[in-house]
Scaffold this motif. Structure first.
Motif, PDB file in Angstrom:
ATOM      1  N   GLN A 137       0.865  -1.174   0.000  1.00 55.02           N
ATOM      2  CA  GLN A 137       0.000   0.000   0.000  1.00 55.02           C
ATOM      3  C   GLN A 137       0.901   1.224   0.000  1.00 55.02           C
ATOM      4  O   GLN A 137       2.122   1.112   0.137  1.00 55.02           O
ATOM      5  N   ALA A 138       0.302   2.403  -0.094  1.00 57.45           N
ATOM      6  CA  ALA A 138       1.081   3.639  -0.079  1.00 57.45           C
ATOM      7  C   ALA A 138       1.735   3.844   1.283  1.00 57.45           C
ATOM      8  O   ALA A 138       1.316   3.270   2.291  1.00 57.45           O
ATOM      9  N   ASP A 139       2.791   4.677   1.291  1.00 55.61           N
ATOM     10  CA  ASP A 139       3.491   4.979   2.537  1.00 55.61           C
ATOM     11  C   ASP A 139       2.534   5.569   3.574  1.00 55.61           C
ATOM     12  O   ASP A 139       1.513   6.169   3.225  1.00 55.61           O
ATOM     13  N   ILE A 140       2.886   5.423   4.854  1.00 57.65           N
ATOM     14  CA  ILE A 140       2.131   6.070   5.920  1.00 57.65           C
ATOM     15  C   ILE A 140       3.047   7.006   6.693  1.00 57.65           C
ATOM     16  O   ILE A 140       4.266   6.796   6.763  1.00 57.65           O
ATOM     17  N   ALA A 141       2.454   8.053   7.255  1.00 53.31           N
ATOM     18  CA  ALA A 141       3.185   9.019   8.072  1.00 53.31           C
ATOM     19  C   ALA A 141       2.634   8.949   9.488  1.00 53.31           C
ATOM     20  O   ALA A 141       1.430   9.138   9.707  1.00 53.31           O
ATOM     21  N   MET A 142       3.510   8.658  10.440  1.00 53.11           N
ATOM     22  CA  MET A 142       3.101   8.545  11.836  1.00 53.11           C
ATOM     23  C   MET A 142       3.564   9.762  12.619  1.00 53.11           C
ATOM     24  O   MET A 142       4.646  10.294  12.374  1.00 53.11           O
ATOM     25  N   GLY A 143       2.756  10.199  13.567  1.00 55.46           N
ATOM     26  CA  GLY A 143       3.173  11.206  14.519  1.00 55.46           C
ATOM     27  C   GLY A 143       3.726  10.519  15.751  1.00 55.46           C
ATOM     28  O   GLY A 143       3.279   9.430  16.123  1.00 55.46           O
ATOM     29  N   GLY A 144       4.715  11.126  16.404  1.00 56.31           N
ATOM     30  CA  GLY A 144       5.307  10.457  17.552  1.00 56.31           C
ATOM     31  C   GLY A 144       5.848  11.396  18.598  1.00 56.31           C
ATOM     32  O   GLY A 144       6.106  12.583  18.336  1.00 56.31           O
ATOM     33  N   ALA A 161      10.302   6.655  47.003  1.00 60.99           N
ATOM     34  CA  ALA A 161       9.849   7.857  47.707  1.00 60.99           C
ATOM     35  C   ALA A 161      10.425   7.956  49.111  1.00 60.99           C
ATOM     36  O   ALA A 161      10.575   9.057  49.645  1.00 60.99           O
ATOM     37  N   ALA A 162      10.765   6.808  49.710  1.00 66.70           N
ATOM     38  CA  ALA A 162      11.266   6.821  51.081  1.00 66.70           C
ATOM     39  C   ALA A 162      12.762   7.093  51.155  1.00 66.70           C
ATOM     40  O   ALA A 162      13.231   7.807  52.040  1.00 66.70           O
ATOM     41  N   THR A 163      13.531   6.540  50.202  1.00 72.84           N
ATOM     42  CA  THR A 163      14.993   6.621  50.285  1.00 72.84           C
ATOM     43  C   THR A 163      15.625   7.486  49.212  1.00 72.84           C
ATOM     44  O   THR A 163      16.797   7.868  49.336  1.00 72.84           O
ATOM     45  N   GLY A 164      14.896   7.780  48.142  1.00 74.99           N
ATOM     46  CA  GLY A 164      15.462   8.524  47.016  1.00 74.99           C
ATOM     47  C   GLY A 164      16.282   7.677  46.075  1.00 74.99           C
ATOM     48  O   GLY A 164      16.826   8.180  45.085  1.00 74.99           O
ATOM     49  N   ALA A 165      16.390   6.371  46.343  1.00 70.67           N
ATOM     50  CA  ALA A 165      17.188   5.484  45.491  1.00 70.67           C
ATOM     51  C   ALA A 165      16.524   5.309  44.126  1.00 70.67           C
ATOM     52  O   ALA A 165      15.297   5.264  44.012  1.00 70.67           O
ATOM     53  N   GLY A 166      17.359   5.214  43.087  1.00 69.31           N
ATOM     54  CA  GLY A 166      16.839   4.995  41.752  1.00 69.31           C
ATOM     55  C   GLY A 166      16.254   3.603  41.604  1.00 69.31           C
ATOM     56  O   GLY A 166      16.848   2.618  42.050  1.00 69.31           O
ATOM     57  N   LEU A 167      15.082   3.507  40.974  1.00 68.63           N
ATOM     58  CA  LEU A 167      14.420   2.216  40.779  1.00 68.63           C
ATOM     59  C   LEU A 167      14.242   1.857  39.304  1.00 68.63           C
ATOM     60  O   LEU A 167      14.289   0.685  38.945  1.00 68.63           O
ATOM     61  N   HIS A 168      14.032   2.863  38.454  1.00 65.67           N
ATOM     62  CA  HIS A 168      13.645   2.547  37.072  1.00 65.67           C
ATOM     63  C   HIS A 168      13.941   3.750  36.185  1.00 65.67           C
ATOM     64  O   HIS A 168      13.717   4.892  36.585  1.00 65.67           O
ATOM     65  N   ILE A 169      14.446   3.474  35.011  1.00 66.33           N
ATOM     66  CA  ILE A 169      14.586   4.514  33.993  1.00 66.33           C
ATOM     67  C   ILE A 169      14.227   3.884  32.658  1.00 66.33           C
ATOM     68  O   ILE A 169      14.668   2.772  32.345  1.00 66.33           O
ATOM     69  N   GLU A 170      13.406   4.578  31.884  1.00 67.79           N
ATOM     70  CA  GLU A 170      12.848   3.981  30.667  1.00 67.79           C
ATOM     71  C   GLU A 170      12.760   5.007  29.543  1.00 67.79           C
ATOM     72  O   GLU A 170      11.915   5.900  29.584  1.00 67.79           O
ATOM     73  N   PRO A 171      13.622   4.908  28.553  1.00 67.07           N
ATOM     74  CA  PRO A 171      13.449   5.719  27.351  1.00 67.07           C
ATOM     75  C   PRO A 171      12.512   5.011  26.384  1.00 67.07           C
ATOM     76  O   PRO A 171      12.502   3.776  26.305  1.00 67.07           O
ATOM     77  N   GLY A 172      11.716   5.785  25.670  1.00 64.73           N
ATOM     78  CA  GLY A 172      10.798   5.140  24.744  1.00 64.73           C
ATOM     79  C   GLY A 172      10.156   6.122  23.783  1.00 64.73           C
ATOM     80  O   GLY A 172      10.492   7.309  23.729  1.00 64.73           O
ATOM     81  N   THR A 173       9.188   5.615  23.027  1.00 61.67           N
ATOM     82  CA  THR A 173       8.486   6.379  22.003  1.00 61.67           C
ATOM     83  C   THR A 173       7.027   5.955  21.963  1.00 61.67           C
ATOM     84  O   THR A 173       6.716   4.764  22.059  1.00 61.67           O
ATOM     85  N   TRP A 174       6.139   6.942  21.859  1.00 60.30           N
ATOM     86  CA  TRP A 174       4.739   6.677  21.551  1.00 60.30           C
ATOM     87  C   TRP A 174       4.501   7.077  20.089  1.00 60.30           C
ATOM     88  O   TRP A 174       5.025   8.092  19.632  1.00 60.30           O
ATOM     89  N   LEU A 175       3.705   6.289  19.385  1.00 60.29           N
ATOM     90  CA  LEU A 175       3.405   6.549  17.982  1.00 60.29           C
ATOM     91  C   LEU A 175       1.903   6.586  17.749  1.00 60.29           C
ATOM     92  O   LEU A 175       1.151   5.777  18.317  1.00 60.29           O
ATOM     93  N   ASN A 176       1.473   7.523  16.910  1.00 59.56           N
ATOM     94  CA  ASN A 176       0.097   7.580  16.432  1.00 59.56           C
ATOM     95  C   ASN A 176       0.087   7.046  14.998  1.00 59.56           C
ATOM     96  O   ASN A 176       0.651   7.658  14.094  1.00 59.56           O
ATOM     97  N   VAL A 177      -0.515   5.863  14.820  1.00 62.28           N
ATOM     98  CA  VAL A 177      -0.471   5.157  13.535  1.00 62.28           C
ATOM     99  C   VAL A 177      -1.792   5.364  12.805  1.00 62.28           C
ATOM    100  O   VAL A 177      -2.862   5.075  13.355  1.00 62.28           O
ATOM    101  N   PRO A 178      -1.759   5.858  11.558  1.00 64.82           N
ATOM    102  CA  PRO A 178      -3.009   6.093  10.825  1.00 64.82           C
ATOM    103  C   PRO A 178      -3.637   4.782  10.361  1.00 64.82           C
ATOM    104  O   PRO A 178      -2.997   3.723  10.411  1.00 64.82           O
ATOM    105  N   PRO A 179      -4.888   4.822   9.905  1.00 64.11           N
ATOM    106  CA  PRO A 179      -5.514   3.610   9.350  1.00 64.11           C
ATOM    107  C   PRO A 179      -4.702   3.078   8.168  1.00 64.11           C
ATOM    108  O   PRO A 179      -4.059   3.843   7.444  1.00 64.11           O
ATOM    109  N   THR A 180      -4.728   1.775   7.971  1.00 67.18           N
ATOM    110  CA  THR A 180      -3.985   1.143   6.886  1.00 67.18           C
ATOM    111  C   THR A 180      -4.881   0.159   6.130  1.00 67.18           C
ATOM    112  O   THR A 180      -5.876  -0.332   6.668  1.00 67.18           O
ATOM    113  N   GLN A 181      -4.468  -0.108   4.866  1.00 68.79           N
ATOM    114  CA  GLN A 181      -5.162  -1.128   4.061  1.00 68.79           C
ATOM    115  C   GLN A 181      -4.459  -2.481   4.140  1.00 68.79           C
ATOM    116  O   GLN A 181      -5.086  -3.528   4.046  1.00 68.79           O
ATOM    117  N   GLU A 182      -3.135  -2.458   4.277  1.00 63.81           N
ATOM    118  CA  GLU A 182      -2.335  -3.688   4.374  1.00 63.81           C
ATOM    119  C   GLU A 182      -1.410  -3.597   5.574  1.00 63.81           C
ATOM    120  O   GLU A 182      -0.348  -2.972   5.472  1.00 63.81           O
TER     121      GLU A 182
END
Length: 286
Positions: free
Chosen positions: A73-80, A90-111
């Protein structure tokens, strides 16, 4: 595969769709429950770690459409939007988690034939990468937030219904055990252990929701990839999450943007799937 961005002056406008309110800096508090493997000396093969959280998420809009090239199908353009999620104890200030990532808005597709969707991509330093796919909805008001299950169940089985009694003493604050976080942070109650989503309902008690957009995603479709050590010792098999972008009126009369989330990752070891549940309530500060 390297993403392709169209940054030419005539490129089409970026469409963030249901993600439009995310860009900015959010901060708040949360709760995490995780049964982690205990190699030796434990009664049931795990230690129940309970943490109250302080967290921030910074979202940044990608300034040009993300192009996916089509062969059927034709190309698609996603917003992200990219994001960085930081979590400390919260009690100790120690690091617990760090997560880099991306959210995408995917348009309707035919294939394939599909209506518009959203996706969340993330990497976690333990050695996990996740691709969660789903959609968005406008929630009815007042919102209904269902319980989050914390009861372990057999690998491949169904999660037990809400209200099921947990058979393990580690989850029962009325029973003594060396294999649960101690001293227990003030604010962690039996209700919170039985249903972490109770914290989200509590945060909404003195607020008037005006509009709520839910971003609902799961690793099926999508997927979770783990390093070999995780696969052998505490395999993360599925992840499900709901992020709710909420416009609420506070008791002072101010209108603010709030982000509430509930995420459950299943960790499989010792013949059981253990729900790792994390919830949070953050306010858009900038």
């Amino acid at each position: 595969m390297k993403a392709s961005y169209d940054s030419s002056p005539r490129s089409e406008q970026v469409d963030l769709g249901p993600l439009a309110d995310l860009p900015g800096f959010w901060e708040g508090t949360g709760f995490s429950l995780i049964a982690r493997p205990q190699f030796s000396g434990s009664d049931n093969g795990f230690f129940l770690q309970l943490n109250l959280l302080r967290e921030t998420i910074e979202f940044t809009a990608i300034g040009a459409p993300v192009m996916n090239r089509g062969s059927r199908q034709a190309d698609i353009a996603m917003g992200g939007v990219t994001y960085l999620h930081r979590v400390t104890d919260a009690a100790t200030g120690a690091g617990l988690h760090i997560e880099p990532g991306t959210w995408l808005n995917v348009p309707p597709t035919q294939e394939p034939a599909a209506s518009g969707s959203i996706a969340r991509l993330a990497t976690i330093p333990h050695g996990n990468s996740i691709c969660l796919v789903g959609g968005s909805e406008i929630a009815e008001l007042p919102p209904t937030i269902p319980p989050a299950n914390t009861v372990p169940f057999k690998i491949g089985g169904e999660a037990p219904p809400a209200g099921t009694k947990n058979p393990f003493p580690e989850y029962d604050l009325g029973r003594s055990t060396r294999f649960r976080t101690a001293p227990l942070p003030a604010g962690i109650t039996q209700d919170l252990i039985d249903d972490p989503n109770s914290a989200l309902r509590e945060a909404l008690k003195n607020q008037e929701p005006i509009q709520i957009t839910r971003l609902i995603t799961t690793s099926s479709p999508g997927g979770v990839v783990n390093i070999p050590f995780i696969v052998s010792n505490a395999n993360t098999v599925t992840v499900e999450s709901v992020f709710a972008i909420e416009r609420v009126r506070t008791c002072s009369g101010a209108t603010v943007l709030q982000l509430q989330y509930s995420q459950t990752a299943l960790l499989s070891f010792g013949g059981l799937s253990f729900p790792h549940v994390t919830v949070g309530t953050l306010v858009k500060a900038f």
